[in-house]
Design an enzyme around this catalytic site. Structure first.
Site, PDB file in Angstrom:
ATOM      1  N   PRO A   9       0.968  -1.366   0.404  1.00 16.90           N
ATOM      2  CA  PRO A   9      -0.432   0.240   0.023  1.00 16.90           C
ATOM      3  C   PRO A   9       1.053   1.048   0.428  1.00 16.90           C
ATOM      4  O   PRO A   9       1.732   1.197   0.737  1.00 16.90           O
ATOM      5  CB  PRO A   9      -1.037   0.224   1.351  1.00 16.90           C
ATOM      6  CG  PRO A   9      -0.448  -0.621   2.286  1.00 16.90           C
ATOM      7  CD  PRO A   9       0.604  -1.985   1.200  1.00 16.90           C
ATOM      8  N   ASN A  10       0.615   2.025  -0.828  1.00 18.33           N
ATOM      9  CA  ASN A  10       0.954   3.458  -0.873  1.00 18.33           C
ATOM     10  C   ASN A  10       2.678   3.614  -1.622  1.00 18.33           C
ATOM     11  O   ASN A  10       2.934   4.742  -2.000  1.00 18.33           O
ATOM     12  CB  ASN A  10       1.261   4.021   0.655  1.00 18.33           C
ATOM     13  CG  ASN A  10      -0.268   4.273   1.314  1.00 18.33           C
ATOM     14  OD1 ASN A  10      -0.827   5.225   0.684  1.00 18.33           O
ATOM     15  ND2 ASN A  10      -0.038   3.972   2.917  1.00 18.33           N
ATOM     16  N   ARG A  17       5.099  11.108  -2.967  1.00 17.87           N
ATOM     17  CA  ARG A  17       5.172  11.141  -1.388  1.00 17.87           C
ATOM     18  C   ARG A  17       6.494  10.653  -0.798  1.00 17.87           C
ATOM     19  O   ARG A  17       6.930  10.115  -0.380  1.00 17.87           O
ATOM     20  CB  ARG A  17       4.609   8.980  -1.130  1.00 17.87           C
ATOM     21  CG  ARG A  17       4.417   8.703   0.039  1.00 17.87           C
ATOM     22  CD  ARG A  17       4.267   7.070  -0.217  1.00 17.87           C
ATOM     23  NE  ARG A  17       4.107   6.819   1.236  1.00 17.87           N
ATOM     24  CZ  ARG A  17       4.847   5.674   1.712  1.00 17.87           C
ATOM     25  NH1 ARG A  17       4.708   4.651   1.307  1.00 17.87           N
ATOM     26  NH2 ARG A  17       3.686   5.242   3.194  1.00 17.87           N
ATOM     27  N   TYR A  22      11.177   9.261   1.085  1.00 14.59           N
ATOM     28  CA  TYR A  22      11.218   7.967  -0.447  1.00 14.59           C
ATOM     29  C   TYR A  22      11.806   8.735  -0.896  1.00 14.59           C
ATOM     30  O   TYR A  22      11.554   7.159  -1.866  1.00 14.59           O
ATOM     31  CB  TYR A  22       9.675   7.326  -0.399  1.00 14.59           C
ATOM     32  CG  TYR A  22       8.631   6.713   0.697  1.00 14.59           C
ATOM     33  CD1 TYR A  22       9.537   5.448   1.820  1.00 14.59           C
ATOM     34  CD2 TYR A  22       8.555   7.670   2.241  1.00 14.59           C
ATOM     35  CE1 TYR A  22       9.388   5.282   3.077  1.00 14.59           C
ATOM     36  CE2 TYR A  22       7.176   6.768   2.820  1.00 14.59           C
ATOM     37  CZ  TYR A  22       8.166   5.889   3.537  1.00 14.59           C
ATOM     38  OH  TYR A  22       7.497   5.141   4.752  1.00 14.59           O
ATOM     39  N   ASN A  74       8.335  -4.826  -0.524  1.00 18.43           N
ATOM     40  CA  ASN A  74       7.860  -4.669   0.630  1.00 18.43           C
ATOM     41  C   ASN A  74       6.539  -3.889   0.347  1.00 18.43           C
ATOM     42  O   ASN A  74       6.057  -3.738  -0.279  1.00 18.43           O
ATOM     43  CB  ASN A  74       8.231  -2.799  -0.832  1.00 18.43           C
ATOM     44  CG  ASN A  74       8.295  -1.816   0.852  1.00 18.43           C
ATOM     45  OD1 ASN A  74       7.831  -1.840   1.429  1.00 18.43           O
ATOM     46  ND2 ASN A  74       9.197  -0.539   0.328  1.00 18.43           N
ATOM     47  N   ALA A  77       2.680  -0.477   5.194  1.00 16.12           N
ATOM     48  CA  ALA A  77       2.580  -0.592   6.261  1.00 16.12           C
ATOM     49  C   ALA A  77       2.101  -1.961   6.874  1.00 16.12           C
ATOM     50  O   ALA A  77       1.890  -2.331   8.245  1.00 16.12           O
ATOM     51  CB  ALA A  77       1.379   0.546   6.595  1.00 16.12           C
ATOM     52  N   HIS A  80       3.953  -4.187   9.658  1.00 15.30           N
ATOM     53  CA  HIS A  80       3.763  -4.149  10.846  1.00 15.30           C
ATOM     54  C   HIS A  80       2.876  -4.996  11.521  1.00 15.30           C
ATOM     55  O   HIS A  80       2.163  -4.656  12.949  1.00 15.30           O
ATOM     56  CB  HIS A  80       3.857  -2.974  10.911  1.00 15.30           C
ATOM     57  CG  HIS A  80       4.455  -1.950  10.699  1.00 15.30           C
ATOM     58  ND1 HIS A  80       6.090  -2.190  10.246  1.00 15.30           N
ATOM     59  CD2 HIS A  80       4.955  -1.380   9.724  1.00 15.30           C
ATOM     60  CE1 HIS A  80       6.424  -1.501   9.667  1.00 15.30           C
ATOM     61  NE2 HIS A  80       6.465  -0.568   8.943  1.00 15.30           N
ATOM     62  N   ASP A  87       0.629 -15.851   6.597  1.00 15.16           N
ATOM     63  CA  ASP A  87       0.050 -16.871   6.401  1.00 15.16           C
ATOM     64  C   ASP A  87       0.607 -17.111   5.278  1.00 15.16           C
ATOM     65  O   ASP A  87       0.550 -18.264   4.875  1.00 15.16           O
ATOM     66  CB  ASP A  87      -1.509 -17.226   7.805  1.00 15.16           C
ATOM     67  CG  ASP A  87      -1.453 -17.084   8.137  1.00 15.16           C
ATOM     68  OD1 ASP A  87      -0.516 -16.944   9.374  1.00 15.16           O
ATOM     69  OD2 ASP A  87      -2.321 -16.745   9.199  1.00 15.16           O
ATOM     70  N   GLU A  98      12.587  -9.545   2.250  1.00 11.84           N
ATOM     71  CA  GLU A  98      11.257  -8.418   2.621  1.00 11.84           C
ATOM     72  C   GLU A  98      12.549  -7.067   2.726  1.00 11.84           C
ATOM     73  O   GLU A  98      13.900  -7.138   3.323  1.00 11.84           O
ATOM     74  CB  GLU A  98      11.451  -8.350   4.608  1.00 11.84           C
ATOM     75  CG  GLU A  98      10.190  -7.106   4.863  1.00 11.84           C
ATOM     76  CD  GLU A  98      10.568  -7.584   6.232  1.00 11.84           C
ATOM     77  OE1 GLU A  98      10.655  -8.747   6.895  1.00 11.84           O
ATOM     78  OE2 GLU A  98       9.950  -6.543   7.301  1.00 11.84           O
ATOM     79  N   HIS A 100      12.431  -2.879   2.478  1.00 13.03           N
ATOM     80  CA  HIS A 100      11.954  -1.122   2.665  1.00 13.03           C
ATOM     81  C   HIS A 100      13.367  -0.035   2.298  1.00 13.03           C
ATOM     82  O   HIS A 100      13.801  -0.173   2.319  1.00 13.03           O
ATOM     83  CB  HIS A 100      12.106  -1.151   4.499  1.00 13.03           C
ATOM     84  CG  HIS A 100      10.597  -2.561   5.415  1.00 13.03           C
ATOM     85  ND1 HIS A 100       9.842  -1.871   4.742  1.00 13.03           N
ATOM     86  CD2 HIS A 100      11.267  -3.694   5.136  1.00 13.03           C
ATOM     87  CE1 HIS A 100       8.952  -3.486   5.348  1.00 13.03           C
ATOM     88  NE2 HIS A 100      10.153  -4.004   5.642  1.00 13.03           N
ATOM     89  N   SER A 102      13.177   2.893   3.778  1.00 14.09           N
ATOM     90  CA  SER A 102      13.978   3.633   5.017  1.00 14.09           C
ATOM     91  C   SER A 102      14.115   2.623   6.317  1.00 14.09           C
ATOM     92  O   SER A 102      13.254   1.083   5.877  1.00 14.09           O
ATOM     93  CB  SER A 102      12.444   4.641   5.159  1.00 14.09           C
ATOM     94  OG  SER A 102      11.572   3.338   5.958  1.00 14.09           O
ATOM     95  N   ARG A 107      12.694   4.676  12.847  1.00 17.57           N
ATOM     96  CA  ARG A 107      11.112   5.721  13.045  1.00 17.57           C
ATOM     97  C   ARG A 107      10.614   5.524  13.837  1.00 17.57           C
ATOM     98  O   ARG A 107      10.753   5.252  15.411  1.00 17.57           O
ATOM     99  CB  ARG A 107      10.592   5.959  11.287  1.00 17.57           C
ATOM    100  CG  ARG A 107      11.342   5.366   9.749  1.00 17.57           C
ATOM    101  CD  ARG A 107      10.906   5.068   9.124  1.00 17.57           C
ATOM    102  NE  ARG A 107       9.893   6.341   8.633  1.00 17.57           N
ATOM    103  CZ  ARG A 107       9.058   6.555   7.843  1.00 17.57           C
ATOM    104  NH1 ARG A 107       9.317   4.940   7.198  1.00 17.57           N
ATOM    105  NH2 ARG A 107       7.750   6.929   7.366  1.00 17.57           N
ATOM    106  N   ARG A 111       6.745   0.966  13.823  1.00 19.24           N
ATOM    107  CA  ARG A 111       7.680   0.587  12.629  1.00 19.24           C
ATOM    108  C   ARG A 111       8.793  -0.017  12.762  1.00 19.24           C
ATOM    109  O   ARG A 111       8.791  -1.385  11.681  1.00 19.24           O
ATOM    110  CB  ARG A 111       7.960   1.720  11.829  1.00 19.24           C
ATOM    111  CG  ARG A 111       7.153   2.526  11.155  1.00 19.24           C
ATOM    112  CD  ARG A 111       7.458   3.182  10.249  1.00 19.24           C
ATOM    113  NE  ARG A 111       6.690   4.354  10.161  1.00 19.24           N
ATOM    114  CZ  ARG A 111       5.357   5.108   9.224  1.00 19.24           C
ATOM    115  NH1 ARG A 111       5.653   4.004   8.039  1.00 19.24           N
ATOM    116  NH2 ARG A 111       5.190   6.070   9.386  1.00 19.24           N
TER     117      ARG A 111
END
Ligand code: DQA
Length: 145
Positions: A9-10, A17, A22, A74, A77, A80, A87, A98, A100, A102, A107, A111
């Site tokens: 998302p986002n 953004r 980012y 990535n 959110a 978290h 699952d 995984e 990220h 940032s 932060r 997070r």
């Protein structure tokens, strides 16, 4: 064996953004760079972005049987919050990194928690968008054996 790069998302809004966190590169530019990186190595790279938890879960589950050898994700959110994405990885048992942009550990407190990290082969945080390239480099080496 192909490699799947998932953005949650986002991340569709990369470029505009919170650029101080980012950067200013768009997701389309990142995806194009990753596909070129795969092409240079002779490995197909598919990219997928969704703002919807269920769509991400469906894509991870489909990866079990569609020739995907490795996933770079990535999860945004959902990292978290999402036991359901955790699952899905456990069910699909496709290895993943995984990633990220940032440094999530520098932060907000919320997070620092990831529902995925202990299932991941590895985690890349805080290297900006270069992290995708590093993750893909690792994934390419894995699928090429
Ligand atoms: C992020 C970090 C997450 O905490 C955040 O919700 C994101 C992006 C990153 O790439 O740094 O959407 O995954």
């Amino acid at each position: 064996m192909s490699i799947l790069v998932i953005n949650g998302p986002n991340l569709s809004t990369l470029g505009t953004r919170e650029p101080e966190i980012y950067g200013t590169t768009t997701l389309a530019q990142i995806d194009a760079g990753l596909k070129a990186q795969g092409e240079a190595a002779g490995v197909a790279v598919e990219t997928f972005q969704s703002n919807h938890e269920g769509a991400i879960i469906d894509r991870i589950l489909a990866a079990k049987d569609d020739g995907t050898g490795f996933i770079v994700i990535n999860p945004g959110a959902f990292t978290h919050t999402s036991i359901a994405i955790r699952d899905a990885f456990a069910a699909a048992s496709v290895p993943f990194v995984e990633c990220h942009i940032s440094n999530v550990h520098a932060r907000e407190e919320f997070r620092k928690k990831s529902y995925l990290s202990d299932l991941a082969v590895g985690v890349i945080v805080g290297f900006g968008i270069s992290g995708y390239r590093y993750a893909l480099d690792f994934a390419i080496a894995k699928v090429k054996g």
